[in-house]
Design a protein around this motif. Structure first.
Motif, PDB file in Angstrom:
ATOM      1  N   PRO A  41      -3.276 -18.662  -9.556  1.00 19.25           N
ATOM      2  CA  PRO A  41      -1.866 -18.293  -9.319  1.00 19.25           C
ATOM      3  C   PRO A  41      -1.152 -19.275  -8.394  1.00 19.25           C
ATOM      4  O   PRO A  41      -1.666 -19.630  -7.337  1.00 19.25           O
ATOM      5  N   ILE A  42       0.000 -19.712  -8.835  1.00 12.07           N
ATOM      6  CA  ILE A  42       0.966 -20.436  -8.012  1.00 12.07           C
ATOM      7  C   ILE A  42       2.282 -19.736  -8.312  1.00 12.07           C
ATOM      8  O   ILE A  42       3.012 -20.134  -9.215  1.00 12.07           O
ATOM      9  N   PRO A  43       2.525 -18.623  -7.614  1.00  8.90           N
ATOM     10  CA  PRO A  43       3.646 -17.737  -7.962  1.00  8.90           C
ATOM     11  C   PRO A  43       4.963 -18.482  -8.117  1.00  8.90           C
ATOM     12  O   PRO A  43       5.245 -19.369  -7.320  1.00  8.90           O
ATOM     13  N   PRO A  44       5.677 -18.167  -9.168  1.00 11.43           N
ATOM     14  CA  PRO A  44       5.526 -17.027 -10.072  1.00 11.43           C
ATOM     15  C   PRO A  44       4.658 -17.328 -11.300  1.00 11.43           C
ATOM     16  O   PRO A  44       4.643 -16.558 -12.245  1.00 11.43           O
ATOM     17  N   TYR A  45       3.929 -18.434 -11.282  1.00 11.25           N
ATOM     18  CA  TYR A  45       3.159 -18.852 -12.451  1.00 11.25           C
ATOM     19  C   TYR A  45       1.661 -18.709 -12.222  1.00 11.25           C
ATOM     20  O   TYR A  45       1.207 -18.554 -11.086  1.00 11.25           O
ATOM     21  N   ILE A  46       0.923 -18.836 -13.289  1.00 10.51           N
ATOM     22  CA  ILE A  46      -0.524 -18.954 -13.249  1.00 10.51           C
ATOM     23  C   ILE A  46      -0.861 -20.181 -14.070  1.00 10.51           C
ATOM     24  O   ILE A  46      -0.538 -20.244 -15.266  1.00 10.51           O
ATOM     25  N   VAL A  47      -1.465 -21.183 -13.424  1.00 10.32           N
ATOM     26  CA  VAL A  47      -1.800 -22.413 -14.141  1.00 10.32           C
ATOM     27  C   VAL A  47      -3.187 -22.265 -14.769  1.00 10.32           C
ATOM     28  O   VAL A  47      -4.047 -21.549 -14.254  1.00 10.32           O
ATOM     29  N   ASP A  48      -3.393 -22.967 -15.878  1.00 12.80           N
ATOM     30  CA  ASP A  48      -4.663 -22.857 -16.589  1.00 12.80           C
ATOM     31  C   ASP A  48      -5.828 -23.345 -15.735  1.00 12.80           C
ATOM     32  O   ASP A  48      -6.861 -22.686 -15.635  1.00 12.80           O
ATOM     33  N   PHE A  49      -5.659 -24.523 -15.110  1.00 11.82           N
ATOM     34  CA  PHE A  49      -6.691 -25.082 -14.239  1.00 11.82           C
ATOM     35  C   PHE A  49      -6.012 -25.726 -13.041  1.00 11.82           C
ATOM     36  O   PHE A  49      -4.937 -26.301 -13.169  1.00 11.82           O
ATOM     37  N   PHE A  50      -6.688 -25.656 -11.880  1.00  5.95           N
ATOM     38  CA  PHE A  50      -6.095 -26.176 -10.653  1.00  5.95           C
ATOM     39  C   PHE A  50      -7.176 -26.811  -9.798  1.00  5.95           C
ATOM     40  O   PHE A  50      -8.254 -26.243  -9.614  1.00  5.95           O
ATOM     41  N   CYS A  51      -6.894 -28.007  -9.300  1.00  5.96           N
ATOM     42  CA  CYS A  51      -7.755 -28.685  -8.344  1.00  5.96           C
ATOM     43  C   CYS A  51      -6.934 -28.905  -7.081  1.00  5.96           C
ATOM     44  O   CYS A  51      -6.065 -29.777  -7.037  1.00  5.96           O
TER      45      CYS A  51
END
Length: 113
Positions: free
Chosen positions: A31-41
């Motif tokens: 989660p990176i509000p207001p979104y949800i990213v598929d993959f995050f580093c």
């Protein structure tokens, strides 16, 4: 959302999990509000989005602008590219991380201490 992962998300996750990509730690469905990213580093400041037929250009562009405004680098790949050209996708991700400056450049002469 992890239970409803696409085939492309599952395939990419198998290559990213447990630091397999150059020791980088990725999270999926982050989660990176207001979104949800598929993959995050987080260490690399990198958000990876996989796009399939359900994505719209305007919504994706707005999402990318928002994430970039948070100082993140956003890479987007089509599901088919992940499924058919996984190694090329991973190479593009490594290149993006390699291009990122992890230490600040030196100050101009006469500035700083």
């Amino acid at each position: 959302m992890r239970g409803n992962a696409t085939d492309a998300e599952c395939k990419l996750w198998q290559r990213l999990r447990a630091g397999q990509l150059n020791g980088l730690k990725f999270r999926r469905q982050h989660p990176i509000p207001p979104y949800i990213v598929d993959f995050f580093c987080g260490d690399a400041g990198l958000a990876i989005e996989l796009d399939g037929s359900q994505h719209g250009d305007e919504a994706d562009a707005a999402r990318t602008r928002f994430l970039e405004s948070k100082g993140l680098r956003v890479l987007r790949f089509w599901d088919n590219d992940v499924l058919l050209n996984t190694d090329a996708v991973l190479e593009a991700m490594l290149n993006a991380v390699g291009d990122r400056t992890l230490t600040p450049p030196p100050l101009p002469a006469g500035e700083g201490l």
